[in-house]
Design a protein around this motif. Sequence first.
Motif, PDB file in Angstrom:
ATOM      1  N   PRO A 138       5.170   0.212 -11.708  1.00 11.51           N
ATOM      2  CA  PRO A 138       5.961  -0.881 -11.124  1.00 11.51           C
ATOM      3  C   PRO A 138       6.848  -0.439  -9.975  1.00 11.51           C
ATOM      4  CG  PRO A 138       6.751  -0.310 -13.328  1.00 11.51           C
ATOM      5  CD  PRO A 138       5.445   0.383 -13.147  1.00 11.51           C
ATOM      6  N   GLU A 139       7.270   0.838  -9.943  1.00 10.47           N
ATOM      7  CA  GLU A 139       8.107   1.276  -8.833  1.00 10.47           C
ATOM      8  C   GLU A 139       7.354   1.221  -7.502  1.00 10.47           C
ATOM      9  OE1 GLU A 139       7.161   5.192 -11.143  1.00 10.47           O
ATOM     10  OE2 GLU A 139       7.257   3.030 -11.534  1.00 10.47           O
ATOM     11  N   GLY A 140       6.025   1.183  -7.578  1.00  9.13           N
ATOM     12  CA  GLY A 140       5.242   1.025  -6.355  1.00  9.13           C
ATOM     13  C   GLY A 140       5.528  -0.284  -5.653  1.00  9.13           C
ATOM     14  N   LEU A 141       5.860  -1.317  -6.422  1.00 10.60           N
ATOM     15  CA  LEU A 141       6.183  -2.616  -5.824  1.00 10.60           C
ATOM     16  C   LEU A 141       7.473  -2.524  -5.016  1.00 10.60           C
ATOM     17  CD1 LEU A 141       5.333  -4.867  -8.900  1.00 10.60           C
ATOM     18  CD2 LEU A 141       3.946  -4.545  -6.835  1.00 10.60           C
ATOM     19  N   THR A 142       8.429  -1.745  -5.507  1.00 10.34           N
ATOM     20  CA  THR A 142       9.684  -1.559  -4.776  1.00 10.34           C
ATOM     21  C   THR A 142       9.445  -0.819  -3.473  1.00 10.34           C
ATOM     22  OG1 THR A 142      10.934  -1.511  -6.852  1.00 10.34           O
ATOM     23  CG2 THR A 142      12.008  -0.593  -4.902  1.00 10.34           C
ATOM     24  N   VAL A 143       8.649   0.263  -3.544  1.00  9.29           N
ATOM     25  CA  VAL A 143       8.332   1.013  -2.327  1.00  9.29           C
ATOM     26  C   VAL A 143       7.563   0.122  -1.358  1.00  9.29           C
ATOM     27  CG1 VAL A 143       7.171   3.045  -1.384  1.00  9.29           C
ATOM     28  CG2 VAL A 143       8.305   3.177  -3.612  1.00  9.29           C
ATOM     29  N   MET A 144       6.646  -0.678  -1.864  1.00  6.25           N
ATOM     30  CA  MET A 144       5.879  -1.583  -1.013  1.00  6.25           C
ATOM     31  C   MET A 144       6.796  -2.534  -0.259  1.00  6.25           C
ATOM     32  SD  MET A 144       2.930  -4.369  -2.070  1.00  6.25           S
ATOM     33  CE  MET A 144       4.129  -5.523  -2.768  1.00  6.25           C
ATOM     34  N   ASP A 145       7.759  -3.123  -0.950  1.00  9.65           N
ATOM     35  CA  ASP A 145       8.684  -4.056  -0.292  1.00  9.65           C
ATOM     36  C   ASP A 145       9.499  -3.352   0.788  1.00  9.65           C
ATOM     37  OD1 ASP A 145       7.799  -6.156  -1.840  1.00  9.65           O
ATOM     38  OD2 ASP A 145       9.400  -5.977  -3.323  1.00  9.65           O
ATOM     39  N   GLU A 146       9.901  -2.115   0.525  1.00  6.18           N
ATOM     40  CA  GLU A 146      10.645  -1.351   1.525  1.00  6.18           C
ATOM     41  C   GLU A 146       9.786  -1.094   2.764  1.00  6.18           C
ATOM     42  OE1 GLU A 146      11.704   2.096  -0.661  1.00  6.18           O
ATOM     43  OE2 GLU A 146      13.363   1.133  -1.748  1.00  6.18           O
ATOM     44  N   VAL A 147       8.517  -0.756   2.538  1.00  9.56           N
ATOM     45  CA  VAL A 147       7.609  -0.512   3.662  1.00  9.56           C
ATOM     46  C   VAL A 147       7.378  -1.790   4.453  1.00  9.56           C
ATOM     47  CG1 VAL A 147       5.231   0.097   4.266  1.00  9.56           C
ATOM     48  CG2 VAL A 147       6.478   1.466   2.591  1.00  9.56           C
ATOM     49  N   LEU A 148       7.183  -2.905   3.753  1.00 12.72           N
ATOM     50  CA  LEU A 148       6.927  -4.176   4.430  1.00 12.72           C
ATOM     51  C   LEU A 148       8.092  -4.581   5.322  1.00 12.72           C
ATOM     52  CD1 LEU A 148       5.211  -6.263   1.597  1.00 12.72           C
ATOM     53  CD2 LEU A 148       4.166  -5.426   3.708  1.00 12.72           C
ATOM     54  N   ALA A 149       9.295  -4.221   4.927  1.00 16.59           N
ATOM     55  CA  ALA A 149      10.462  -4.572   5.732  1.00 16.59           C
ATOM     56  C   ALA A 149      10.467  -3.843   7.074  1.00 16.59           C
ATOM     57  CB  ALA A 149      11.738  -4.251   4.956  1.00 16.59           C
ATOM     58  N   GLU A 150       9.744  -2.727   7.153  1.00 12.71           N
ATOM     59  CA  GLU A 150       9.717  -1.921   8.375  1.00 12.71           C
ATOM     60  C   GLU A 150       8.400  -2.026   9.125  1.00 12.71           C
ATOM     61  OE1 GLU A 150       9.940   2.818   9.600  1.00 12.71           O
ATOM     62  OE2 GLU A 150      10.796   2.150   7.701  1.00 12.71           O
ATOM     63  N   ALA A 151       7.307  -2.261   8.416  1.00 14.65           N
ATOM     64  CA  ALA A 151       5.970  -2.168   9.024  1.00 14.65           C
ATOM     65  C   ALA A 151       5.632  -3.343   9.924  1.00 14.65           C
ATOM     66  CB  ALA A 151       4.916  -2.057   7.931  1.00 14.65           C
ATOM     67  N   GLU A 152       6.327  -4.468   9.748  1.00 11.03           N
ATOM     68  CA  GLU A 152       6.036  -5.687  10.501  1.00 11.03           C
ATOM     69  C   GLU A 152       4.567  -6.065  10.277  1.00 11.03           C
ATOM     70  OE1 GLU A 152       7.284  -4.450  14.394  1.00 11.03           O
ATOM     71  OE2 GLU A 152       9.392  -4.955  13.981  1.00 11.03           O
ATOM     72  N   GLU A 153       3.790  -6.194  11.364  1.00 11.31           N
ATOM     73  CA  GLU A 153       2.387  -6.612  11.211  1.00 11.31           C
ATOM     74  C   GLU A 153       1.432  -5.488  11.589  1.00 11.31           C
ATOM     75  OE1 GLU A 153       1.220  -9.517   9.843  1.00 11.31           O
ATOM     76  OE2 GLU A 153       3.336  -9.755   9.316  1.00 11.31           O
ATOM     77  N   HIS A 154       1.793  -4.245  11.241  1.00  5.63           N
ATOM     78  CA  HIS A 154       0.920  -3.123  11.561  1.00  5.63           C
ATOM     79  C   HIS A 154      -0.287  -3.133  10.621  1.00  5.63           C
ATOM     80  CE1 HIS A 154      -0.164   1.307  11.628  1.00  5.63           C
ATOM     81  NE2 HIS A 154      -0.312   0.901  12.867  1.00  5.63           N
ATOM     82  N   PRO A 155      -1.489  -3.412  11.131  1.00  2.05           N
ATOM     83  CA  PRO A 155      -2.647  -3.639  10.254  1.00  2.05           C
ATOM     84  C   PRO A 155      -2.972  -2.482   9.322  1.00  2.05           C
ATOM     85  CG  PRO A 155      -3.126  -4.392  12.483  1.00  2.05           C
ATOM     86  CD  PRO A 155      -1.832  -3.643  12.554  1.00  2.05           C
ATOM     87  N   LYS A 156      -2.972  -1.254   9.821  1.00  2.00           N
ATOM     88  CA  LYS A 156      -3.360  -0.126   8.967  1.00  2.00           C
ATOM     89  C   LYS A 156      -2.406   0.021   7.789  1.00  2.00           C
ATOM     90  CE  LYS A 156      -6.990   1.593  11.107  1.00  2.00           C
ATOM     91  NZ  LYS A 156      -8.350   1.513  10.497  1.00  2.00           N
ATOM     92  N   THR A 157      -1.125  -0.179   8.032  1.00  2.00           N
ATOM     93  CA  THR A 157      -0.145  -0.073   6.956  1.00  2.00           C
ATOM     94  C   THR A 157      -0.351  -1.174   5.931  1.00  2.00           C
ATOM     95  OG1 THR A 157       1.455   0.942   8.464  1.00  2.00           O
ATOM     96  CG2 THR A 157       2.317  -0.017   6.425  1.00  2.00           C
ATOM     97  N   LEU A 158      -0.575  -2.391   6.403  1.00  2.70           N
ATOM     98  CA  LEU A 158      -0.800  -3.498   5.478  1.00  2.70           C
ATOM     99  C   LEU A 158      -2.081  -3.295   4.672  1.00  2.70           C
ATOM    100  CD1 LEU A 158       0.244  -6.600   7.633  1.00  2.70           C
ATOM    101  CD2 LEU A 158       1.639  -5.181   6.114  1.00  2.70           C
ATOM    102  N   HIS A 159      -3.093  -2.719   5.292  1.00  4.50           N
ATOM    103  CA  HIS A 159      -4.339  -2.445   4.569  1.00  4.50           C
ATOM    104  C   HIS A 159      -4.117  -1.445   3.438  1.00  4.50           C
ATOM    105  CE1 HIS A 159      -7.969  -4.444   6.040  1.00  4.50           C
ATOM    106  NE2 HIS A 159      -7.406  -4.494   7.234  1.00  4.50           N
ATOM    107  N   VAL A 160      -3.278  -0.433   3.680  1.00  2.00           N
ATOM    108  CA  VAL A 160      -2.988   0.544   2.636  1.00  2.00           C
ATOM    109  C   VAL A 160      -2.332  -0.142   1.433  1.00  2.00           C
ATOM    110  CG1 VAL A 160      -1.563   2.537   2.047  1.00  2.00           C
ATOM    111  CG2 VAL A 160      -2.838   2.521   4.177  1.00  2.00           C
ATOM    112  N   LEU A 161      -1.371  -1.009   1.693  1.00  2.00           N
ATOM    113  CA  LEU A 161      -0.688  -1.710   0.609  1.00  2.00           C
ATOM    114  C   LEU A 161      -1.635  -2.671  -0.106  1.00  2.00           C
ATOM    115  CD1 LEU A 161       2.657  -2.490   2.477  1.00  2.00           C
ATOM    116  CD2 LEU A 161       2.183  -0.611   0.890  1.00  2.00           C
ATOM    117  N   LEU A 162      -2.474  -3.359   0.656  1.00  4.86           N
ATOM    118  CA  LEU A 162      -3.450  -4.264   0.050  1.00  4.86           C
ATOM    119  C   LEU A 162      -4.403  -3.482  -0.854  1.00  4.86           C
ATOM    120  CD1 LEU A 162      -4.092  -7.390   0.487  1.00  4.86           C
ATOM    121  CD2 LEU A 162      -6.017  -6.597   1.858  1.00  4.86           C
ATOM    122  N   HIS A 163      -4.796  -2.308  -0.409  1.00  3.10           N
ATOM    123  CA  HIS A 163      -5.678  -1.437  -1.191  1.00  3.10           C
ATOM    124  C   HIS A 163      -5.017  -1.053  -2.512  1.00  3.10           C
ATOM    125  CE1 HIS A 163      -8.534   2.327  -0.971  1.00  3.10           C
ATOM    126  NE2 HIS A 163      -8.837   1.507  -1.975  1.00  3.10           N
ATOM    127  N   GLY A 164      -3.728  -0.722  -2.448  1.00  6.59           N
ATOM    128  CA  GLY A 164      -3.014  -0.351  -3.658  1.00  6.59           C
ATOM    129  C   GLY A 164      -2.920  -1.489  -4.661  1.00  6.59           C
TER     130      GLY A 164
END
Length: 262
Positions: A138-164
Amino acid sequence: MTPPMNRPDRAGALHKARGRATGTPDDPSWPLRLAEDLRGIRADWKTSAEVCADAAWAARSAGRSVLGLLSPEDVLATDRDPITARTLAHLYLSALRFDFRCPTLQRLVEQLAHTACQPLDCYTRALYAFALLGQSRPEGLTVMDEVLAEAEEHPKTLHVLLHGLWLGQDLDQGAERLLALSSRPALATGTDPIVLFRVAGALRRLGQYDEGLSTIDRAIDCLPPGDISVHADLVRERSLICAARDLHQHRSPTRTSTGTPS
């Protein structure tokens, strides 16, 4: 101090770097050469992520995984310039992601966070989120939210999170979160077969079988011709959706001891 490249020169150098990295997987020196190329154009983390993810995938597809060319010690070394260090980390961590080596990926990023000379970039933290999400932590969800706050619409980053989210089958509202993430502008093109593939899996988990079938059929139709490995994954997902739908349609209602359907 070297003057910055103008945009046409930088675009040409980046195109050359991509071509050399993805076109020569048999050359064991290509990771260091790629680092040199990215250092030459002063690549930021977004550019590094885009080039390194594609290069790691191309090498793996050619049977020359980055994991056989680099080592954890290369990633953790503290005597490299920042761009070279980031390039090697992006390459090696991406290769771990593609092999689903989540515990190893998690441990290596945690070590890197303690030894790195500067804070971890957004893409590396996205890979860390993937490692946690892939283990349904579950802590992965917290890290994901932190990344999303910084990544904006960077496709490769969003793909990594979607994969997870796709890999972590036991996350709280994991399927719903996956669908929400897939609706972000960078992913909601309707023509990306990988996004559609992951969405179809989430719909299957939610019991939305007909919509899942429609989505996976669109994914198959969007695949480039001759993409054999990904095509097999998509066909497998289609079979899973069909099997789940058939089981749901033909399953007899269970009954309680009073004879009432439960």
